[in-house]
Write a protein that holds these residues in place. Structure first.
Motif, short mmCIF file in Angstrom:
data_model
loop_
_atom_site.label_atom_id
_atom_site.label_comp_id
_atom_site.label_asym_id
_atom_site.label_seq_id
_atom_site.Cartn_x
_atom_site.Cartn_y
_atom_site.Cartn_z
N LYS A 190 0.82 -1.20 0.00
CA LYS A 190 0.00 0.00 0.00
C LYS A 190 0.86 1.26 0.00
O LYS A 190 1.96 1.27 0.57
N LYS A 192 0.25 5.42 0.83
CA LYS A 192 -0.61 6.53 1.21
C LYS A 192 0.00 7.82 0.67
O LYS A 192 1.18 8.11 0.91
N VAL A 207 -5.69 13.23 1.24
CA VAL A 207 -5.10 11.92 1.50
C VAL A 207 -5.76 10.88 0.60
O VAL A 207 -6.99 10.82 0.51
N GLU A 209 -5.09 6.60 -1.06
CA GLU A 209 -4.33 5.37 -0.88
C GLU A 209 -4.45 4.52 -2.14
O GLU A 209 -5.51 4.49 -2.78
#
Length: 237
Positions: A190, A192, A207, A209
């Protein structure tokens, strides 16, 4: 005439040093930092902590050669494989504390990953520090000029290898505060992404992801140096 002779001798010495330099093979074990430091090398940073989860304090050293030499270094533009640089070589060394003898035993020598003193751009020295936390080895770098970058890497000793499990890449403007902050979790694949202003990180920053894909985890054995892993198109770490 004396001055010219001195310059010529210095040039010859530098040329000779560049031609004959080889990295030392680090000692297999020792009682302290001095006994583990090769001749003509200086210790520029150290860290103590448990890296192999045996409850003992291991030792990590960053070593620097006394003199500058010509090095061929990997570069992260995706096209140029190696570039020549005149600088002082550095070594990342890891020693595990031995339970029985109490001595430090050799665990890792890496001659490439630690950035050299001139690889930080206008900001100067890019190597900031190394730490050991939660059984992980953490390395921090910083460089640039008006636009600056910060790189943080977290390596963990797993299956007798040093695996990159997390990383952080921050790129920001020191005047406006405009910022891109990428936090990588390689175990869970992942990333971010935080965009906004570094001076107001909790106000109106965006933000998101996304999943990152790669064939295998990077380690200190197959990661040449910072800025050489193109994770996605034009996205280097």
């Amino acid at each position: 005439m004396r001055y010219l002779t001195l310059i010529f001798c210095l040039f010859c010495w530098q040329f000779s040093a560049a031609q004959t330099f080889t990295y030392p093979k680090l000692t297999a074990q020792g009682n302290d930092i001095n006994s583990l430091t090769p001749t003509n090398w200086n210790v520029i940073d150290t860290a103590f902590g448990d890296l192999n989860n045996d409850k003992l304090e291991d030792l990590v050293l960053v070593l620097e050669f006394n003199n500058s030499i010509i090095e061929k270094r990997a570069y992260g533009d995706g096209e140029t494989e190696l570039i020549k640089e005149f600088q002082k070589p550095r070594i990342l060394a890891v020693y595990f504390k031995d339970t029985r003898s109490g001595k430090y035993k050799f665990a890792l020598q890496n001659n490439n990953f630690i950035l050299r003193s001139q690889e930080g751009g206008e900001l100067g020295e890019p190597f900031k520090n190394l730490t050991i936390q939660n059984n992980s080895l953490n390395l921090a770098f910083e460089g640039g000029s008006n636009w600056r970058w910060k790189l943080n890497y977290q390596f963990k000793y797993q299956n007798k290898d040093w695996v990159l499990i997390q990383a952080n890449n921050i790129y920001y403007n020191i005047t406006s505060g405009e910022m891109t902050d990428k936090l990588y979790d390689f175990v869970n694949r992942k990333m971010k992404l935080i965009t906004g202003n570094i001076f107001a990180r909790n106000n109106a920053n965006e933000v998101s992801e996304e999943t990152i894909n790669y064939s295998q985890l990077r380690t200190l054995n197959n990661f040449k140096k910072p800025w050489t892993w193109e994770i996605t198109k034009d996205n280097f770490l």
